[in-house]
Design a protein around this motif. Structure first.
Motif: not given
Ligand SMILES: [Zn+2]
Length: 286
Positions: A106, A109, A116, A220, A222
């Protein structure tokens, strides 16, 4: 040698001022700095599992975040489980390390404001199943499961319940939901078909963004939360625009006469009670 030491000392002080808590700035704490260049104090760990969620990597040490982010994840997952019972739990990916900073895989983060969330999925026939991992969805809402002939379908119904719960959570202000255009379109069409309030749909459209400088986020979503006003005065900064529906930053209060009086009495050099400043203090401009 001496000049090198001075340069290094200055560099340490400068970086300390901008991105790390330091005894020189005791008011800096919590989520400090920007998401891709920040650190974290007073973090809370997401449990391995709870109502409506599981950690995607149960043994990972990267499940720490701001306590209010952790609480919002728990309550939002629980709300999906209550509104659409019987479904597979939400799989939650990385948050941050306990004290923030860089973690593998990442750029952001780093300050406890990012997480995520794997997509909620069904079989092509519509039965809720656990996430097979980071699988890539197309505009038809289907994703091929690698090394198999199987497909999963985006569970648009429950995914929207999740994002709506996050968007309306009293604990957090959503700064961004990074997700690809195709998934955004599926979710917004679904929300409109349900007749969701215009305000929620508009906020969802506003915060959903396909990043242009990193992964497309077709596997995904985020979530990044915005700095709370009290966090902003303690060092939280950046990460995106301050949307108009989020609480405004706390206004800077002008100093009152009693504050100036207190400052005048505050004597960091231990000369309290002395009738006048010594020469060195005069030279420093106090
Ligand atoms: Zn992420």
């Amino acid at each position: 040698m001496k000049s090198t030491a001075i340069v290094l000392t200055c560099a340490a002080l400068v970086s300390g001022c901008f991105s790390t808590p330091t005894p020189l700035a005791p008011g800096i704490h919590g989520t400090v700095g920007v998401p891709n260049r920040g650190v974290l104090t007073e973090s809370q760990e997401l449990p391995v599992r709870g109502a409506g969620f599981v950690r995607y990597r149960p043994q990972s040490s990267h499940y720490f975040g701001r306590p209010r982010l952790v609480r919002a994840l728990e309550s939002s997952a629980a709300s999906v489980a209550a509104l659409a019972p019987g479904g597979a739990p939400l799989a939650i990916g990385d948050l941050s390390a306990k004290t923030g900073g860089r973690i593998p895989g990442h750029d952001s983060h780093r300050s406890g404001r990012d997480v995520d969330l794997l997509f909620l999925v069904t079989t092509p026939a519509g039965a809720s199943v656990p996430s097979p991992g980071f699988v890539h969805f197309e505009g038809d809402g289907l994703a091929r499961v690698p090394d198999s002939l199987d497909y999963v379908r985006l569970d648009v119904d429950r995914e929207w319940l999740l994002l709506r719960a996050l968007l309306t959570s009293p604990e957090i202000g959503v700064q961004f939901l990074f997700v690809c255009h195709e998934v955004e379109a599926l979710l917004i069409d679904h929300a409109r078909a349900l007749g969701e309030p215009d305000t929620v749909v508009w906020q969802a459209e506003t915060v959903m963004l396909e990043p242009s400088d990193s992964l497309r986020h077709d596997d995904h979503v985020h979530l990044r939360i915005a700095c709370a006003p009290e966090e902003a005065v303690a060092g939280c900064s950046g990460g995106g625009p301050r949307w108009q529906w989020l609480p405004a930053d706390a206004p800077v209060q002008p100093l009152q006469a009693r504050d100036w009086d207190q400052i005048a009495k505050d004597d960091p050099f231990g000369f309290a009670g002395s009738p006048s400043f010594g020469p060195s203090e005069q030279a420093r401009g106090f």
